[in-house]
Design an enzyme around this catalytic site. Structure first.
Site, PDB file in Angstrom:
ATOM      1  N   GLY A  53       0.758  -1.249   0.000  1.00 24.37           N
ATOM      2  CA  GLY A  53       0.000   0.000   0.000  1.00 24.37           C
ATOM      3  C   GLY A  53       0.785   1.293   0.000  1.00 24.37           C
ATOM      4  N   LYS A 165       4.732  -0.501 -14.083  1.00 21.40           N
ATOM      5  CA  LYS A 165       6.068  -1.113 -14.006  1.00 21.40           C
ATOM      6  C   LYS A 165       6.275  -2.046 -15.189  1.00 21.40           C
ATOM      7  CE  LYS A 165       7.159  -3.767 -10.364  1.00 21.40           C
ATOM      8  NZ  LYS A 165       7.553  -3.620  -8.982  1.00 21.40           N
TER       9      LYS A 165
HETATM   10  N1  SAM Z   1       2.891  -0.570  -5.179  1.00 22.14           N
HETATM   11  C1  SAM Z   1       2.914  -1.436  -4.007  1.00 22.14           C
HETATM   12  C2  SAM Z   1       3.312  -0.597  -2.837  1.00 22.14           C
HETATM   13  O1  SAM Z   1       3.789   0.498  -3.048  1.00 22.14           O
HETATM   14  O2  SAM Z   1       3.115  -1.023  -1.702  1.00 22.14           O
HETATM   15  C3  SAM Z   1       3.858  -2.590  -4.185  1.00 22.14           C
HETATM   16  C4  SAM Z   1       3.361  -3.594  -5.189  1.00 22.14           C
HETATM   17  S1  SAM Z   1       4.246  -5.112  -5.126  1.00 22.14           S
HETATM   18  C5  SAM Z   1       5.736  -4.692  -5.911  1.00 22.14           C
HETATM   19  C6  SAM Z   1       3.485  -6.048  -6.364  1.00 22.14           C
HETATM   20  C7  SAM Z   1       2.079  -6.485  -6.029  1.00 22.14           C
HETATM   21  O3  SAM Z   1       1.499  -7.032  -7.208  1.00 22.14           O
HETATM   22  C8  SAM Z   1       1.998  -7.583  -4.970  1.00 22.14           C
HETATM   23  O4  SAM Z   1       1.343  -7.094  -3.830  1.00 22.14           O
HETATM   24  C9  SAM Z   1       1.169  -8.680  -5.647  1.00 22.14           C
HETATM   25  O5  SAM Z   1       0.222  -9.273  -4.782  1.00 22.14           O
HETATM   26  C10 SAM Z   1       0.476  -7.888  -6.747  1.00 22.14           C
HETATM   27  N2  SAM Z   1      -0.012  -8.711  -7.846  1.00 22.14           N
HETATM   28  C11 SAM Z   1       0.721  -9.551  -8.622  1.00 22.14           C
HETATM   29  N3  SAM Z   1      -0.084 -10.131  -9.523  1.00 22.14           N
HETATM   30  C12 SAM Z   1      -1.343  -9.636  -9.331  1.00 22.14           C
HETATM   31  C13 SAM Z   1      -2.598  -9.860  -9.947  1.00 22.14           C
HETATM   32  N4  SAM Z   1      -2.727 -10.717 -10.951  1.00 22.14           N
HETATM   33  N5  SAM Z   1      -3.686  -9.178  -9.490  1.00 22.14           N
HETATM   34  C14 SAM Z   1      -3.560  -8.326  -8.450  1.00 22.14           C
HETATM   35  N6  SAM Z   1      -2.394  -8.066  -7.823  1.00 22.14           N
HETATM   36  C15 SAM Z   1      -1.298  -8.719  -8.249  1.00 22.14           C
END
Ligand code: SAM
Length: 313
Positions: A53, A165
């Site tokens: 988050g 990203k």
């Molecule tokens: N932007 C976030 C932050 O600042 O806290 C960090 C995001 S983290 C790098 C990547 C996120 O992508 C993870 O929490 C993962 O659960 C989510 N994710 C990956 N594949 C996903 C999908 N198919 N649908 C929803 N979320 C997904």
């Protein structure tokens, strides 16, 4: 790695805890905003793949909380919708959905929150659990962006901005050319807070302008046709020649994500994480270990299959 050595090796990890961000990723969005002013005039935002988050925190602190402080009426307050596979602890002004952005049901849920109006900005920091096989990781990451694009084409207002990203691998030019179908202005940004050693970067896609007569249902066919014209036989096609500017953003004299910084000689206390994971991947493993200890059996006799984690934020 201990918390103190991580504090030393990763300045943005240390700063995030000091400044109350749930993840060091917050600085990536802040650095992108420094360069592109992406929050200007924005009232409605979607944060895809948002857990734990920190980007939602940035959106809340930059948009929602100032509007509250300025005494905006409830219907005038910015609307922020955040989605992730994982649950997230609450953030003021952020509506949270738990779901897979590649599923139609989740896309519909997001869209339903924007009935009657559009989003001005969609951000996506999604990352799959990396396998280390670069082609596979790049492919899965690309699929996440295309899923995000499906949501973008349904909710983004013409002229709006999409930030996502990307992994800059061998075939990333195809992705750029697909984004160019919808955005005349696509730039690749590498924030100062993103390590040079990482192939991650962010596409900043501005001035959303879908092709004339475009319907969201046509997205798949449109992307497929761009893919067909991208094979080895099309090395010289217009799509292959799409050039996308690259911008290193954030203060180049500022903190370097790849450097180690000594810890303060006095008064240094390693802070705990701002928000411990709400549903950590290791919870089942810990429970299984406790169960095994209680029954005097070994862990290998227990079924332990941890799911995805937030390690890379
Ligand atoms: N932007 C976030 C932050 O600042 O806290 C960090 C995001 S983290 C790098 C990547 C996120 O992508 C993870 O929490 C993962 O659960 C989510 N994710 C990956 N594949 C996903 C999908 N198919 N649908 C929803 N979320 C997904």
């Amino acid at each position: 790695m201990g918390r103190a050595s991580k504090d030393k090796r990763d300045i943005y990890y240390r700063k995030a805890k000091e400044e109350g961000w749930r993840a060091r990723s917050a600085y990536k969005l802040l650095h992108i905003d420094d360069a592109f002013d992406i929050f200007s005039g924005v009232r409605h935002v979607v944060d895809l793949c948002a857990a734990p988050g920190s980007w939602s925190q940035v959106l809340s602190r930059r948009m929602y909380l100032p509007a509250v402080a300025a005494g905006c009426a409830a219907e005038e307050l910015p609307k922020i919708v955040a989605v992730d596979l994982q649950p997230m602890a609450p953030i003021e002004g952020v509506t949270q959905l738990q779901g897979d952005i590649t599923s139609e049901a989740t896309a519909r849920q997001v869209i339903s929150h924007f009935q009657g109006h559009h989003a001005d900005l969609v951000v996506c920091d999604g990352a799959p659990d990396v396998t280390g096989l670069h082609d596979v990781d790049e492919y899965v990451q690309g699929q996440l962006i295309l899923a995000a694009l499906a949501i973008v084409t349904a909710v983004l207002t013409p002229g709006g901005t999409f930030v996502a990203k990307v992994f800059r691998g061998r075939d990333v030019a195809l992705l750029y050319s697909q984004l160019k179908i919808f955005f005349p202005d696509v730039t690749v940004a590498k924030p100062r807070s993103s390590r040079n050693s990482s192939i991650e970067a962010f596409v900043v896609c501005r001035r959303y302008a879908p092709p004339p007569g475009f319907e969201p249902a046509q997205l798949r066919a449109l992307l497929h046709s761009s893919w067909k014209s991208f094979g080895p036989e099309a090395q010289h096609s217009a799509l292959m020649r799409q050039l996308v500017p690259f911008l290193a953003c954030g203060d180049l004299d500022g903190w370097d994500a790849d450097a180690s910084y000594d810890l303060p000689a006095e008064g240094y206390i390693s802070l705990p994480p701002v928000q411990p994971p709400t549903a950590p991947a290791y919870r089942r493993a810990v429970e299984a270990l406790k169960g095994a200890a209680a029954h005097g059996s070994s862990l290998s006799e227990q079924a332990v299959a941890p799911k995805g984690s937030h390690e890379a934020t």
